[in-house]
Design a protein around this motif. Structure first.
Motif, PDB file in Angstrom:
ATOM      1  N   ASN A   1       0.864  -1.176   0.000  1.00 48.14           N
ATOM      2  CA  ASN A   1       0.000   0.000   0.000  1.00 48.14           C
ATOM      3  C   ASN A   1       0.900   1.225   0.000  1.00 48.14           C
ATOM      4  OD1 ASN A   1      -2.328  -1.569   0.223  1.00 48.14           O
ATOM      5  ND2 ASN A   1      -2.415  -1.374   2.444  1.00 48.14           N
TER       6      ASN A   1
ATOM      7  N   TYR B   1      -3.870   0.975  -2.823  1.00 50.89           N
ATOM      8  CA  TYR B   1      -4.455   0.214  -1.710  1.00 50.89           C
ATOM      9  C   TYR B   1      -4.718  -1.210  -2.177  1.00 50.89           C
ATOM     10  CZ  TYR B   1      -7.326  -1.295   2.149  1.00 50.89           C
ATOM     11  OH  TYR B   1      -7.815  -1.987   3.229  1.00 50.89           O
TER      12      TYR B   1
ATOM     13  N   ARG C   1      -4.759   7.878  -0.408  1.00 52.46           N
ATOM     14  CA  ARG C   1      -4.022   6.697  -0.850  1.00 52.46           C
ATOM     15  C   ARG C   1      -3.600   6.883  -2.296  1.00 52.46           C
ATOM     16  NH1 ARG C   1      -8.693   2.972   1.623  1.00 52.46           N
ATOM     17  NH2 ARG C   1      -7.784   2.599   3.665  1.00 52.46           N
TER      18      ARG C   1
ATOM     19  N   GLY D   1      -5.377  -3.791   0.255  1.00 51.27           N
ATOM     20  CA  GLY D   1      -5.919  -4.513   1.399  1.00 51.27           C
ATOM     21  C   GLY D   1      -5.186  -4.194   2.686  1.00 51.27           C
ATOM     22  N   ALA D   2      -5.674  -4.818   3.754  1.00 52.04           N
ATOM     23  CA  ALA D   2      -5.073  -4.616   5.073  1.00 52.04           C
ATOM     24  C   ALA D   2      -3.720  -5.318   5.135  1.00 52.04           C
ATOM     25  CB  ALA D   2      -5.996  -5.156   6.157  1.00 52.04           C
TER      26      ALA D   2
END
Length: 171
Positions: free
Chosen positions: A101, A120, A117, A122-123
């Motif tokens: 990210n 991105y 952002r 994901g976590a």
């Protein structure tokens, strides 16, 4: 005497077991095997190199298309890297095994902070590595200040100072 000898032997075994457990790091993984973490020096190197040659600033400023980054499917890139030299550097350095990210933080008028952002995906997973650098923008760098995500925070030639953070992890 034999009972005392047995108790002492049991204490020695327990002490050895306790020492062995403290010396070994046990972490749960889904596959049962541990993956090598992302090299933090590599993440920092991508940022440093692209910042030094201007490719990072170009990705942050010139790719902004008024309401989103040009070429992104939404407001930012999802599932891919930007189609510019900064995105190419990320892709070539990390390869398909690493997910990343890219977050941009900047000042707002009145000494506030905001973020947007660039990428991105994901976590972040376990063992994510973070590296950041700053990019100083001057008035001459931003051609459309009215639609640019970061606002001019200085009456001087300084436009804004962006902090760019890359968070990378094995995906």
């Amino acid at each position: 005497m034999f009972a005392l000898e047995g108790v002492l032997a049991a204490l020695v075994v327990l002490a050895a077991l306790a020492f062995a457990l403290q010396a070994v790091v046990l972490t749960p993984t889904t596959s049962g095997a541990t993956e090598a973490p992302v090299d933090s020096a590599l993440v920092g190197s991508v940022l440093t190199t692209t910042a030094a040659d201007g490719d990072l600033r170009t990705a942050l400023v010139d790719d902004w298309a008024g309401t989103s980054f040009g070429g992104a499917t939404g407001r930012w890139y999802t599932g891919s890297y930007p189609s510019n030299k900064f995105g190419t550097a990320l892709e070539e350095s990390f390869g398909p095994a690493v997910t990343a990210n890219v977050v941009i933080r900047y000042r707002t008028p009145g000494d506030g902070r905001q973020r947007t952002r660039l990428v991105y995906n994901g976590a972040p997973g376990d063992g994510a590595v973070r590296s950041s650098t700053t990019v100083t923008l001057y008035d001459r760098h931003v051609s459309s200040p009215g639609t640019f995500y970061a606002k001019d925070v200085s009456p001087s030639e300084l436009y804004n100072v962006l902090e760019v953070e890359v968070v990378a992890w094995r995906g």
